[in-house]
Design a protein around this motif. Sequence first.
Motif, PDB file in Angstrom:
ATOM      1  N   SER A 168      -4.715  -2.202  -1.571  1.00  0.00           N
ATOM      2  CA  SER A 168      -5.596  -1.062  -1.327  1.00  0.00           C
ATOM      3  C   SER A 168      -4.997   0.263  -1.788  1.00  0.00           C
ATOM      4  O   SER A 168      -3.786   0.473  -1.726  1.00  0.00           O
ATOM      5  N   THR A 216       0.821  -1.205   0.000  1.00  0.00           N
ATOM      6  CA  THR A 216       0.000   0.000   0.000  1.00  0.00           C
ATOM      7  C   THR A 216       0.859   1.262   0.000  1.00  0.00           C
ATOM      8  O   THR A 216       2.020   1.238   0.418  1.00  0.00           O
ATOM      9  N   ASP A 231      -5.466   4.949   6.390  1.00  0.00           N
ATOM     10  CA  ASP A 231      -6.483   4.188   5.651  1.00  0.00           C
ATOM     11  C   ASP A 231      -7.744   4.979   5.323  1.00  0.00           C
ATOM     12  O   ASP A 231      -8.867   4.518   5.524  1.00  0.00           O
ATOM     13  N   VAL A 232      -7.566   6.173   4.790  1.00  0.00           N
ATOM     14  CA  VAL A 232      -8.698   7.007   4.384  1.00  0.00           C
ATOM     15  C   VAL A 232      -9.226   6.489   3.046  1.00  0.00           C
ATOM     16  O   VAL A 232      -8.482   6.361   2.075  1.00  0.00           O
ATOM     17  N   THR A 233     -10.514   6.189   3.019  1.00  0.00           N
ATOM     18  CA  THR A 233     -11.129   5.666   1.796  1.00  0.00           C
ATOM     19  C   THR A 233     -12.133   6.639   1.184  1.00  0.00           C
ATOM     20  O   THR A 233     -12.477   6.510   0.014  1.00  0.00           O
ATOM     21  N   HIS A 234     -12.639   7.589   1.987  1.00  0.00           N
ATOM     22  CA  HIS A 234     -13.691   8.499   1.518  1.00  0.00           C
ATOM     23  C   HIS A 234     -13.184   9.933   1.399  1.00  0.00           C
ATOM     24  O   HIS A 234     -12.251  10.338   2.092  1.00  0.00           O
ATOM     25  N   ALA A 292      -6.282   2.975  -0.289  1.00  0.00           N
ATOM     26  CA  ALA A 292      -6.595   3.835   0.848  1.00  0.00           C
ATOM     27  C   ALA A 292      -5.381   4.706   1.156  1.00  0.00           C
ATOM     28  O   ALA A 292      -4.239   4.271   1.027  1.00  0.00           O
ATOM     29  N   ARG A 293      -5.644   5.937   1.568  1.00  0.00           N
ATOM     30  CA  ARG A 293      -4.564   6.903   1.739  1.00  0.00           C
ATOM     31  C   ARG A 293      -4.243   7.198   3.205  1.00  0.00           C
ATOM     32  O   ARG A 293      -5.105   7.116   4.069  1.00  0.00           O
ATOM     33  N   PHE A 310     -11.131   5.825  -2.619  1.00  0.00           N
ATOM     34  CA  PHE A 310      -9.925   5.009  -2.466  1.00  0.00           C
ATOM     35  C   PHE A 310     -10.334   3.701  -1.819  1.00  0.00           C
ATOM     36  O   PHE A 310     -10.989   3.691  -0.795  1.00  0.00           O
ATOM     37  N   ARG A 311      -9.955   2.563  -2.402  1.00  0.00           N
ATOM     38  CA  ARG A 311     -10.377   1.276  -1.853  1.00  0.00           C
ATOM     39  C   ARG A 311      -9.200   0.463  -1.374  1.00  0.00           C
ATOM     40  O   ARG A 311      -8.296   0.178  -1.982  1.00  0.00           O
ATOM     41  N   GLU A 337     -16.763   7.260  -1.618  1.00  0.00           N
ATOM     42  CA  GLU A 337     -15.616   6.359  -1.552  1.00  0.00           C
ATOM     43  C   GLU A 337     -14.781   6.523  -2.822  1.00  0.00           C
ATOM     44  O   GLU A 337     -15.233   6.212  -3.918  1.00  0.00           O
TER      45      GLU A 337
END
Length: 199
Positions: free
Chosen positions: A134, A106, A150-153, A136-137, A198-199, A196
């Motif tokens: 992922s 990641t 792990d920011v996804t939204h 996710a950021r 980022f996954r 959403e």
Amino acid sequence: MLEGSIPSRPVYGVLEIRSGRLHLMVADAEGAEAILDLVASTPPDFFAGTHIIYLPKTSGDKFVARLEQLAPAQLYVGPTYDAALPRLRRVLAGAHMGLQVYLAGTEGLMGQAMLEATQAGIPHSAIQTEHRGSTARRVQCVHCKGVTEDVTHDPFQCAHCGLHLFVRDHYSRRIAAFQGVRIDAEDPGNIPESVERFR
């Protein structure tokens, strides 16, 4: 596949074997697949000079046994990046000229491990990276300086100060994180629906 973006955003490639006596590989989750994909091109006894730090997302991870079969000089399987950090720092502190560094998984993991490696004197251009898993950021709030993993939204609410943040594509190598900026700074309370991205 990661979307194109602005120049500060890291660009990832595909791991390739480089000549050297010592190799450090750091991976999380699906990043182990990138290491395993190297097996076909590795010279004999390659892994005898390799230290692998692997951070699976689950305790019953399917890659651990396959990494063990590579018979690396050392294999550390840890629960979190923070738990692995003292080991990573020790390996980098004891490294000799010519250490080859491979990062896979990641963006959050690669960014943090690259920060440690560059602080140890390895130029970022000499560190190989391959994105797996992922998108996710890891995001730093520019207002309170807190980092949320792990920011996804987007937008999302800062875990530290509670502001609603727009996730910019601007990436800081210095803190190994994307930047989050208050989305309703000019019109307080006007917060678009979170999506959403980022996954």
